[in-house]
Design a protein around this motif. Structure first.
Motif, PDB file in Angstrom:
ATOM      1  N   ILE A  57      49.789  34.967  35.901  1.00  0.00           N
ATOM      2  CA  ILE A  57      48.832  34.324  34.994  1.00  0.00           C
ATOM      3  C   ILE A  57      49.595  33.558  33.928  1.00  0.00           C
ATOM      4  CG2 ILE A  57      47.020  34.750  33.283  1.00  0.00           C
ATOM      5  CD1 ILE A  57      46.278  37.260  34.934  1.00  0.00           C
ATOM      6  N   VAL A  58      49.146  32.343  33.661  1.00  0.00           N
ATOM      7  CA  VAL A  58      49.749  31.536  32.600  1.00  0.00           C
ATOM      8  C   VAL A  58      48.659  31.149  31.615  1.00  0.00           C
ATOM      9  CG1 VAL A  58      50.957  29.398  32.029  1.00  0.00           C
ATOM     10  CG2 VAL A  58      51.536  30.634  34.133  1.00  0.00           C
ATOM     11  N   LEU A  59      48.878  31.509  30.363  1.00  0.00           N
ATOM     12  CA  LEU A  59      48.023  31.092  29.251  1.00  0.00           C
ATOM     13  C   LEU A  59      48.855  30.109  28.433  1.00  0.00           C
ATOM     14  CD1 LEU A  59      46.770  34.629  28.185  1.00  0.00           C
ATOM     15  CD2 LEU A  59      45.531  32.945  29.570  1.00  0.00           C
ATOM     16  N   GLU A  60      48.629  28.848  28.660  1.00  0.00           N
ATOM     17  CA  GLU A  60      49.452  27.830  28.009  1.00  0.00           C
ATOM     18  C   GLU A  60      48.727  27.271  26.790  1.00  0.00           C
ATOM     19  OE1 GLU A  60      52.387  24.229  29.398  1.00  0.00           O
ATOM     20  OE2 GLU A  60      50.675  24.697  30.662  1.00  0.00           O
ATOM     21  N   GLY A  61      49.464  27.155  25.678  1.00  0.00           N
ATOM     22  CA  GLY A  61      48.918  26.559  24.468  1.00  0.00           C
ATOM     23  C   GLY A  61      47.895  27.427  23.764  1.00  0.00           C
ATOM     24  N   VAL A  62      48.119  28.740  23.728  1.00  0.00           N
ATOM     25  CA  VAL A  62      47.208  29.620  22.988  1.00  0.00           C
ATOM     26  C   VAL A  62      47.185  29.120  21.541  1.00  0.00           C
ATOM     27  CG1 VAL A  62      46.808  31.981  22.190  1.00  0.00           C
ATOM     28  CG2 VAL A  62      47.658  31.579  24.509  1.00  0.00           C
ATOM     29  N   PRO A  63      45.989  28.868  20.995  1.00  0.00           N
ATOM     30  CA  PRO A  63      45.907  28.216  19.686  1.00  0.00           C
ATOM     31  C   PRO A  63      46.476  29.051  18.537  1.00  0.00           C
ATOM     32  CG  PRO A  63      43.724  28.857  20.446  1.00  0.00           C
ATOM     33  CD  PRO A  63      44.676  29.152  21.560  1.00  0.00           C
ATOM     34  N   THR A  64      46.962  28.336  17.560  1.00  0.00           N
ATOM     35  CA  THR A  64      47.436  28.950  16.309  1.00  0.00           C
ATOM     36  C   THR A  64      46.561  28.458  15.166  1.00  0.00           C
ATOM     37  OG1 THR A  64      49.053  27.177  16.050  1.00  0.00           O
ATOM     38  CG2 THR A  64      49.812  29.203  17.122  1.00  0.00           C
ATOM     39  N   ALA A  65      45.302  28.236  15.442  1.00  0.00           N
ATOM     40  CA  ALA A  65      44.353  27.686  14.473  1.00  0.00           C
ATOM     41  C   ALA A  65      43.883  28.755  13.491  1.00  0.00           C
ATOM     42  CB  ALA A  65      43.151  27.101  15.210  1.00  0.00           C
ATOM     43  N   VAL A  66      43.317  28.303  12.398  1.00  0.00           N
ATOM     44  CA  VAL A  66      42.793  29.204  11.368  1.00  0.00           C
ATOM     45  C   VAL A  66      41.733  30.130  11.954  1.00  0.00           C
ATOM     46  CG1 VAL A  66      41.524  29.296   9.183  1.00  0.00           C
ATOM     47  CG2 VAL A  66      43.323  27.581   9.513  1.00  0.00           C
ATOM     48  N   LYS A  67      40.857  29.601  12.819  1.00  0.00           N
ATOM     49  CA  LYS A  67      39.792  30.404  13.419  1.00  0.00           C
ATOM     50  C   LYS A  67      40.287  31.293  14.552  1.00  0.00           C
ATOM     51  CE  LYS A  67      36.007  27.282  12.363  1.00  0.00           C
ATOM     52  NZ  LYS A  67      34.929  26.458  12.927  1.00  0.00           N
ATOM     53  N   PHE A  68      41.547  31.129  14.945  1.00  0.00           N
ATOM     54  CA  PHE A  68      42.151  31.986  15.967  1.00  0.00           C
ATOM     55  C   PHE A  68      43.514  32.410  15.432  1.00  0.00           C
ATOM     56  CE2 PHE A  68      43.776  33.180  20.204  1.00  0.00           C
ATOM     57  CZ  PHE A  68      42.704  33.911  20.638  1.00  0.00           C
ATOM     58  N   ASP A  69      43.477  33.315  14.470  1.00  0.00           N
ATOM     59  CA  ASP A  69      44.670  33.709  13.727  1.00  0.00           C
ATOM     60  C   ASP A  69      45.538  34.685  14.513  1.00  0.00           C
ATOM     61  OD1 ASP A  69      43.241  36.073  13.595  1.00  0.00           O
ATOM     62  OD2 ASP A  69      42.967  36.034  11.434  1.00  0.00           O
ATOM     63  N   LYS A  70      46.575  35.177  13.859  1.00  0.00           N
ATOM     64  CA  LYS A  70      47.541  36.077  14.503  1.00  0.00           C
ATOM     65  C   LYS A  70      46.859  37.308  15.096  1.00  0.00           C
ATOM     66  CE  LYS A  70      51.762  38.642  13.741  1.00  0.00           C
ATOM     67  NZ  LYS A  70      52.806  39.064  12.824  1.00  0.00           N
ATOM     68  N   ASP A  71      45.915  37.889  14.358  1.00  0.00           N
ATOM     69  CA  ASP A  71      45.208  39.073  14.862  1.00  0.00           C
ATOM     70  C   ASP A  71      44.423  38.753  16.135  1.00  0.00           C
ATOM     71  OD1 ASP A  71      46.193  40.670  12.825  1.00  0.00           O
ATOM     72  OD2 ASP A  71      44.420  40.404  11.550  1.00  0.00           O
ATOM     73  N   ALA A  72      43.767  37.605  16.151  1.00  0.00           N
ATOM     74  CA  ALA A  72      43.005  37.202  17.338  1.00  0.00           C
ATOM     75  C   ALA A  72      43.932  36.980  18.525  1.00  0.00           C
ATOM     76  CB  ALA A  72      42.204  35.937  17.040  1.00  0.00           C
ATOM     77  N   ARG A  73      45.077  36.347  18.278  1.00  0.00           N
ATOM     78  CA  ARG A  73      46.044  36.126  19.371  1.00  0.00           C
ATOM     79  C   ARG A  73      46.564  37.452  19.902  1.00  0.00           C
ATOM     80  NH1 ARG A  73      47.410  32.131  15.731  1.00  0.00           N
ATOM     81  NH2 ARG A  73      49.177  33.288  14.878  1.00  0.00           N
ATOM     82  N   GLU A  74      46.895  38.367  19.016  1.00  0.00           N
ATOM     83  CA  GLU A  74      47.405  39.676  19.450  1.00  0.00           C
ATOM     84  C   GLU A  74      46.348  40.460  20.212  1.00  0.00           C
ATOM     85  OE1 GLU A  74      50.413  41.206  19.694  1.00  0.00           O
ATOM     86  OE2 GLU A  74      51.052  39.164  19.197  1.00  0.00           O
ATOM     87  N   THR A  75      45.102  40.371  19.774  1.00  0.00           N
ATOM     88  CA  THR A  75      44.026  41.062  20.488  1.00  0.00           C
ATOM     89  C   THR A  75      43.871  40.491  21.892  1.00  0.00           C
ATOM     90  OG1 THR A  75      42.898  41.511  18.395  1.00  0.00           O
ATOM     91  CG2 THR A  75      41.595  41.718  20.410  1.00  0.00           C
TER      92      THR A  75
END
Length: 183
Positions: free
Chosen positions: A138-156
């Motif tokens: 599986i490749v998840l390319e370009g996972v956003p680093t936007a304000v609405k998708f912050d570090k916690d959201a990325r880690e989750t």
């Protein structure tokens, strides 16, 4: 016929991941990037032989894509006979948009709840019920680093894939996830 009944059919796993017509999502994405020209995995050749591409990569892991190239991963998945799932997430800005992108690009069922629990269920139980699986890249390319998708959201999000990797590890099925963050 309900989706639960269909999930018992071994062919459903192929349909879920867009493999019923002998193409996969990555091929479709590459076709879009090439102006609509279909490209087979045989045409997408890596720079080096891929016979040992995963030699240093555990079979059940979630890791940064770093030195790997998406075409190399696609070719290796095809060589191993594994499902190859690809999601270009860079245009998403929120959790809902990221989950919508993944649902669309992974061809998840229409009843997908667009939450992390539903994503986990689609990556594990639903596919497991469809029968024996060869493995996943599986490749998840370009996972956003936007304000609405912050570090916690990325880690989750990545935790969902880590838990799915553990699920498949218990079943002795390779489940490798590679991700990159949007610039």
């Amino acid at each position: 016929m309900s989706d639960n009944v269909l999930a018992q059919d071994a062919g459903v796993a192929n349909d879920v991941f867009g493999m019923s017509d002998n193409t996969n999502l990555f091929q479709r994405v590459m076709s879009m990037r090439d102006g609509g020209r279909e490209r087979s995995l045989r045409e997408i050749q890596p720079d080096e032989p891929t016979m040992t591409l995963f030699k240093t990569v555990r079979p059940n892991i979630v890791q940064s894509i770093r030195a790997f190239r998406v075409p190399d991963l696609a070719v290796e998945a095809a060589r191993l006979g594994h499902h190859f799932l690809y999601a270009w997430c860079a245009n998403a800005q929120s959790k809902a948009e990221v989950l919508e992108t993944i649902a669309t690009e992974f061809l998840l069922p229409k009843h997908f709840g667009k939450n992390y629990d539903a994503l986990y269920d689609c990556l594990t139980d639903m596919v497991d019920k469809a029968g024996a699986q060869p493995g996943f890249v599986i490749v998840l390319e370009g996972v956003p680093t936007a304000v609405k998708f912050d570090k916690d959201a990325r880690e989750t999000l990545l935790d969902v894939f880590r838990e799915a990797a553990e699920f498949w590890a218990e079943r002795k099925v390779a489940f490798r996830v590679f991700y990159s963050f949007a610039a």
